[in-house]
Write a protein that holds these residues in place. Structure first.
Motif, PDB file in Angstrom:
ATOM      1  N   ALA A   1      24.348   2.435  58.296  1.00 21.54           N
ATOM      2  CA  ALA A   1      24.278   2.761  56.874  1.00 21.54           C
ATOM      3  C   ALA A   1      24.912   4.150  56.717  1.00 21.54           C
ATOM      4  CB  ALA A   1      22.830   2.773  56.402  1.00 21.54           C
TER       5      ALA A   1
ATOM      6  N   HIS B   1      25.587   0.642  52.099  1.00 18.07           N
ATOM      7  CA  HIS B   1      24.964  -0.382  52.924  1.00 18.07           C
ATOM      8  C   HIS B   1      25.842  -0.744  54.112  1.00 18.07           C
ATOM      9  CE1 HIS B   1      21.690  -1.046  50.175  1.00 18.07           C
ATOM     10  NE2 HIS B   1      22.555  -1.140  49.174  1.00 18.07           N
ATOM     11  N   SER B   2      25.221  -1.251  55.161  1.00 21.10           N
ATOM     12  CA  SER B   2      25.994  -1.719  56.300  1.00 21.10           C
ATOM     13  C   SER B   2      26.943  -2.826  55.831  1.00 21.10           C
ATOM     14  CB  SER B   2      25.069  -2.228  57.403  1.00 21.10           C
ATOM     15  OG  SER B   2      24.250  -3.273  56.934  1.00 21.10           O
TER      16      SER B   2
END
Length: 176
Positions: free
Chosen positions: A88, A112-113
């Motif tokens: 992240a 976000h990833s």
């Protein structure tokens, strides 16, 4: 756990973090310094309706930069596409920009990833400030996650520059 600058570099070299046009000179102890892109947006009109696509105006900064004025929200972009399916990320202004009264992120600093694209910056200023495309304006920090990563598949996927709000794509509230 936040990654150190050397760990960010190692993860870029391993292909686990993506930073387009990566420059080791912009590594910091716990972040990577990113630059302001040339395209800037702002909203037209006196009132924005959250459930309608906003009317945005756009300009491309030339070599003389652009003066940002108080009382207006500007949407700028990062020159770099950045992110990772393995970490992240959080975005912050660099101290040099913030001490000039430039705020670049009010409410959406989390990446976000799996979100890998140029970030949209929410820019406001305390007084008129001239900014320039290519100036280092902020830093991105990467954080290890606990648990199985889930890839970002949100409405801003595929962005290639600053993006106006896509809130209007969400389902309207009841009674509307």
């Amino acid at each position: 756990m936040i990654l150190t600058g050397p760990e960010i570099r190692a993860e870029v070299e391993a292909g686990r973090i993506h930073i387009s046009d990566f420059d080791p000179e912009r590594l910091e102890p716990n972040s990577y310094g990113f630059r302001l892109a040339e395209d800037v947006l702002w909203y037209d009109g006196d009132v924005i309706d959250c459930f309608e696509a906003p009317r945005a105006r756009a300009t491309t900064m030339g070599p003389d930069g652009m003066v940002l004025r108080p009382g207006r929200l500007y949407l700028g972009g990062t020159m770099e596409a950045m992110g990772s399916p393995h970490y992240a990320a959080t975005l912050y202004a660099c101290r040099s920009a913030s001490t000039l009264g430039i705020w670049i992120q009010y409410s959406a600093p989390l990446g976000h990833s799996g979100a890998v694209f140029p970030w949209t910056l929410e820019m406001k200023v305390a007084q008129p400030v001239r900014v320039y495309a290519g100036m280092t304006i902020g830093k991105l920090a990467f954080w290890a996650m606990r648990g199985e990563p889930a890839a970002y598949r949100g409405k801003y996927s595929g962005s290639s520059s600053a993006v106006a709000s896509r809130f209007s794509l969400e389902r309207p509230r009841a009674g509307r």
